[in-house]
Design an enzyme around this catalytic site. Structure first.
Site: not given
Ligand code: ADE
Length: 260
Positions: A87, A156
């Site tokens: 994070p 993708r």
């Protein structure tokens, strides 16, 4: 593209066997190697963590085991790009996904607990490109899910993975005319469902009107859901109608407004 993933939970990555990414692996477009970090421990308990220097809660992943794991995965001359989900990292964006999709070899090092001893990133940063990357402003229990997100976003974009029917060029965050514009609502048959009608313009067969309607919807949705993106719309890509709509929605796009 070769992908190595080191984790104490390699079983987290079974989703990579299915759908688009699974097919890309079958075709050899993606060559994924999963590694169990604990294989590089030497004690009976297969310890990977210890208490933090300076005190505080939680545990920190030990540098020795990470060093042995990464050395072994990359070999003597290997030079992957090393990605460490955390994070505290730089934001993972569509732009970074596109940049990473051009790399021949990515190595993901999944931390758990409070993270990996910082000397590991310093050590490999002196010999490899290293990025600490965050997928959003929330804290996950570990890097595994973040890596799944990144692998899908990157995978993708690889040549041949999406096919022509689902081109990535119109993605909301891809560079170009659609950058920073969210996609609007979509509909399919039947024309009426539970009394709810498909917007008439979509059934009109009038391509110009359909395109205008879609663009209005995209602008409205962007203003409503992501007002932070509006300032990043390319002013050169906005026509008179776009500007009027943005005005109505009480945003004005243009460099003169950026300072306010
Ligand atoms: N590990 C824990 N939280 C994370 C986040 N938001 N992004 C990337 N890795 C993480």
């Amino acid at each position: 593209m070769r992908l190595d993933i080191i984790s104490i939970f390699p079983e987290y990555f079974s989703p990579l066997d299915v759908s688009l990414i699974g097919k890309a692996r079958e075709r050899g477009t993606l060559d994924v190697h999963l590694h169990q970090l604990r294989d590089w421990t030497h004690d009976v308990h297969k310890t990977v963590d210890d208490t933090p220097y300076g005190g505080g809660p939680g545990m920190v992943m030990k540098p020795e085991v990470w060093g042995e794991a990464i050395d072994s995965v990359i070999g003597p001359a290997g030079r992957p790009r090393l990605l460490v989900p955390t994070p505290s990292g730089r934001p993972f964006t569509q732009e970074l996904a596109q940049e990473l999709a051009t790399e021949p070899w990515l190595l993901f090092a999944c931390g758990r607990y409070e993270g990996i001893d910082s000397r590991v990133m310093a050590e490999y940063g002196s010999r490899l490109p290293v990025d600490e990357v965050s997928i959003g402003d929330y804290v996950l229990a570990g890097g595994e899910v973040a890596v799944l997100v990144m692998v899908e976003a990157i995978g993708r974009l690889l040549p041949g993975v999406l096919g022509n029917a689902h081109s990535a060029v119109d993605d909301s965050f891809a560079p170009g005319a659609m950058k920073n514009l969210l996609e609007g609502p979509v509909y399919t048959k039947p024309p009426v469902w539970r009394g709810r009608e498909v917007p008439e313009v979509l059934l009109s067969g009038h391509h110009g009107k359909v395109a205008r309607w879609r663009r209005d919807q995209a602008l409205r949705r962007t203003v409503a859901n992501r007002p932070d993106l509006v300032a990043g719309l390319d002013p050169a890509g906005l026509d008179k109608h776009d500007r009027r709509l943005l005005d109505e929605l009480s945003f004005r796009a243009g460099p003169e407004d950026v300072a306010n």
